[in-house]
Design a protein around this motif. Structure first.
Motif, PDB file in Angstrom:
ATOM      1  N   ALA A  77     -35.141 -22.941 -55.239  1.00 38.82           N
ATOM      2  CA  ALA A  77     -36.359 -23.035 -54.244  1.00 38.82           C
ATOM      3  C   ALA A  77     -37.742 -23.172 -55.181  1.00 38.82           C
ATOM      4  O   ALA A  77     -38.499 -24.024 -54.761  1.00 38.82           O
ATOM      5  CB  ALA A  77     -36.303 -21.856 -53.251  1.00 38.82           C
ATOM      6  N   GLN A 101     -38.201 -26.389 -56.667  1.00 34.79           N
ATOM      7  CA  GLN A 101     -38.509 -27.524 -55.500  1.00 34.79           C
ATOM      8  C   GLN A 101     -40.033 -27.214 -55.186  1.00 34.79           C
ATOM      9  O   GLN A 101     -40.503 -28.348 -54.966  1.00 34.79           O
ATOM     10  CB  GLN A 101     -37.727 -27.475 -54.429  1.00 34.79           C
ATOM     11  CG  GLN A 101     -36.403 -27.658 -54.610  1.00 34.79           C
ATOM     12  CD  GLN A 101     -35.204 -27.471 -53.444  1.00 34.79           C
ATOM     13  OE1 GLN A 101     -35.539 -28.213 -52.350  1.00 34.79           O
ATOM     14  NE2 GLN A 101     -34.376 -26.724 -53.431  1.00 34.79           N
ATOM     15  N   SER A 105     -42.945 -24.693 -49.386  1.00 28.01           N
ATOM     16  CA  SER A 105     -42.157 -23.533 -49.552  1.00 28.01           C
ATOM     17  C   SER A 105     -42.005 -22.967 -48.041  1.00 28.01           C
ATOM     18  O   SER A 105     -41.080 -22.258 -48.068  1.00 28.01           O
ATOM     19  CB  SER A 105     -43.678 -22.608 -50.251  1.00 28.01           C
ATOM     20  OG  SER A 105     -43.042 -21.267 -50.262  1.00 28.01           O
ATOM     21  N   LEU A 112     -38.545 -24.606 -47.025  1.00 24.47           N
ATOM     22  CA  LEU A 112     -37.508 -23.801 -47.674  1.00 24.47           C
ATOM     23  C   LEU A 112     -37.184 -22.524 -47.033  1.00 24.47           C
ATOM     24  O   LEU A 112     -36.052 -21.775 -47.099  1.00 24.47           O
ATOM     25  CB  LEU A 112     -37.851 -23.704 -49.141  1.00 24.47           C
ATOM     26  CG  LEU A 112     -37.899 -25.138 -49.895  1.00 24.47           C
ATOM     27  CD1 LEU A 112     -38.251 -25.118 -51.280  1.00 24.47           C
ATOM     28  CD2 LEU A 112     -36.394 -25.867 -49.972  1.00 24.47           C
TER      29      LEU A 112
END
Length: 655
Positions: free
Chosen positions: A286, A289, A316, A319
């Motif tokens: 995460a 990403q 963010s 996710l």
């Protein structure tokens, strides 16, 4: 004459031969007994053979070699009290023990205990070292009298347990263990969890080292530790090393814009997990990403000017919604745990607890699936339950929270894996930071979501800990009074009314009370403070709402100003603004140093009308991120807090 001399020589030779034979026989017998007795107990056999014993009387400890009446036997080690603490045979052979050499320089028992507590190895479920600060507090001897008083009454009478009595707080109130204290008796060894029993308290030093391969696996699930037949070989031995505190700098400019803040004096360095977990890999994925988030210029639900970096925040948040899982510990007795208060000045912690425990999207029942773990305690309920007014004794509150965390660490492996780095608490009472002081890992590693976010204090770590917005909830519906008047109906330049808490507010009134018709700076006599009446109306009629600190850096006026669409003017040095690594507070608020209070009107008038209109419009835009709802809404305060916890955990991970 020659015969007599020959006879004497013969006698002496026979005597020497006899003595040699006896020594050889004794040596053979001794060796035979040593090999016939299990090697773990050989030292006890040798000590008993030579009549070596350990006397414990009061604070004096002596080692005797003259056949005393009480010898050390297998399964028995003298306690610090009048009786013997029995250690079952399966547990004792698992250790190689050394009795401290006190023959040359006898020392009081208390000094021996203090020295032994500094050992890095302790025998407990959490396998945590006894830190010096913890010992310095817990070694103080407090009376538990009057005996027979209820557990909570003992706290309210200002009575604090000693370190040897800590287990009575680890069990639920009303359990047999706590009842033993209520009845005026000390719990027996059978009532104590075997892994909370520390042999170093009895002068026995653990010398067993555990291979690194044994530290890679947690204890796992199964029956409670107190019901397991475990030895030292099956429990990870954690050795602590002091790490130099430093700020983790990030080079990527996009990461920097959403990275944790870095104020002086509050930096920290997170610890590495003691063994790996699949959840760590998910968080690292995460993080990557988020760092490569696609560029966002416009968004239907978000207003870019009020964010530090809307691209990274949006990615963010997405996710988080898809991945983030939290486990809530069910341990803890009401009212301190699992019983939120939903009104009052400290209501934010209660609303988070209520919404978190009812949530099905983020909460999981299997702790192995969780990225983080929630400690569901209420700092307000803790204060109401245990604090005695006007005693200024906060230590019972800190001890209660410390022993709760100790119990969690003993019962589950998750705390020990990260030293509490993947755990968090949410607390709004002013004393909440101090309530974490007695537990080193809770203070240093755990993410603390606090209303009292003071960067000048060592407890609040900027970049790890999070500011909890302090919302004064007056009625059951937290958004009942939200909204304000249009700019054209705001004739008052600046407004404040409140109690004279702290040092800043008296200075504010000294310079501005009744000094200027444009500045409505009023004292505690102002009618309607905290009520539906004039106080709220004045905020809705003002362009700027003054938000000075009280006794602590936080104030509910910041949230009230945003609720009533008044531009907040924050006067509180060292206050870490809520979500400051996400939101751009300069876009919708004014921050003034405490020393600039005499220039307050000058500073406000220096802001152009155009700039004010822009800030006021942005206050209305950012308002949605600070609202509580009975059912959480996307991007509301509940989700913003969750996102900050998610964000700080990801960006502070070390593998």
């Amino acid at each position: 004459m020659e015969y007599n001399l020959w006879g004497n020589r013969k006698f002496h030779l026979e005597l020497k031969s006899l003595i040699l034979f006896l020594w050889v026989t004794l040596l053979v017998v001794s060796l035979f007994k040593c090999f016939s007795v299990p090697h773990e107990q050989a030292i006890w056999f040798l000590l008993s053979s030579f009549n070596v014993s350990l006397h414990v009387s009061g604070n004096n400890t002596t080692l005797n070699a003259t056949s005393p009446p009480n010898q050390i036997k297998i399964g028995e080690i003298p306690s610090l009290g009048d009786g013997l603490v029995n250690i079952t045979d399966p547990l004792v052979p698992s250790y190689n023990v050394k009795i401290p050499d006190m023959e040359e320089d006898p020392e009081p028992v208390e000094k021996v205990l203090n020295d032994s507590r500094q050992e890095n190895a302790t025998i407990s479920g959490g396998m945590r070292e006894k830190r010096k600060e913890e010992n310095r507090v817990l070694d103080k001897q407090f009376s538990l009298s009057p005996l027979g008083s209820p557990l909570l009454d003992s706290f309210k009478n200002g009575l604090v347990p000693t370190s040897s009595h800590k287990q009575f707080l680890l069990s639920p109130l009303g359990s047999p263990l706590s009842d033993s204290f209520k009845n005026g008796s000390v719990p027996t060894s059978s009532q104590l969890n075997p892994f909370s029993f520390n042999l170093s308290q009895l002068g026995v030093q653990v010398t067993k080292d555990v291979p690194k391969s044994e530290i890679s696996e947690p204890l796992g699930n199964g029956p409670p530790i107190s019901q397991r037949n475990l030895t030292i070989e099956s429990v990870p031995l954690i050795k602590y090393t002091k790490e130099k505190v430093s700020v983790v700098q990030k080079k990527n400019p996009m990461v920097q814009s959403m990275s944790p803040s870095s104020l002086s004096g509050s930096s920290f360095r997170p610890m590495k997990p003691r063994w790996s977990s699949p959840r760590d890999k998910e968080l690292l994925s995460a993080k990557e990403q988020i760092q490569n988030a696609p560029l966002v210029k416009k968004d239907r639900d978000l207003y870019p000017p009020v964010f530090q970096n809307i691209s990274m925040f949006k990615r963010s948040y997405e996710l988080m919604e898809r991945m983030f899982k939290i486990y809530i510990y069910q341990e803890g007795e009401k009212p301190i745990f699992h019983q939120p208060l939903l009104t009052g000045i400290y209501a934010s912690e209660g609303w988070f607890m209520k919404l978190m425990e009812a949530n099905k999207q983020f909460v999981v029942k299997d702790p192995k699936l969780a990225h983080m773990f929630y400690l569901p305690y209420s700092s307000r309920q803790l204060q109401i339950t245990l604090y005695v007014p006007n005693t200024h004794m906060m230590q019972p509150l800190s001890l209660y929270l410390k022993y709760y965390v100790d119990m969690i660490a003993e019962k589950y492996p998750f705390w020990n894996r990260t030293g509490g780095s993947d755990h968090f608490l949410v607390a709004c009472h002013d004393w909440a930071p101090s309530e974490t002081k007695l537990h080193p890992e809770l203070r240093k590693n755990t993410i603390k979501v606090l209303c009292n976010a003071d960067s000048s204090r060592e407890i609040f770590k900027v970049g790890k800990d999070i500011t909890l917005p302090e919302v004064y909830v007056r009625v059951k519906n937290p958004v009942a009074y939200v909204g304000g008047k249009p700019v054209s109906q705001r004739p008052i330049l600046a407004f404040f009314a409140g109690q004279m808490h702290g040092k800043v507010r008296p200075i504010l009134l000294k310079y501005w009370e009744n000094k200027d018709p444009d500045m409505k700076i009023l004292g505690p006599k102002f009618y309607g403070i905290g009520k539906k009446g004039p106080y709220i109306e004045y905020m809705k009629l003002s362009k700027y709402c003054i938000c000075p600190k009280g006794y602590e850096v936080n104030s509910p006026r910041v949230m009230e100003a945003i609720y009533f669409e008044c531009v907040p003017v924050i006067i509180s040095d060292n206050f870490v603004l809520p979500f400051d690594n996400i939101l751009n507070w300069k876009a919708f608020s004014v921050v003034i140093l405490e020393r600039d209070i005499p220039r307050l009107k000058e500073i406000l008038l220096s802001i152009s009308e155009k700039r004010y209109l822009t800030m006021q419009a942005r206050v209305k835009r950012v308002q949605k991120h600070f609202l509580w709802h009975n059912k959480p809404v996307k991007y509301d305060l509940f989700h913003m807090i969750l996102h900050s916890i998610w964000h700080n955990r990801i960006h502070n991970m070390r593998l």
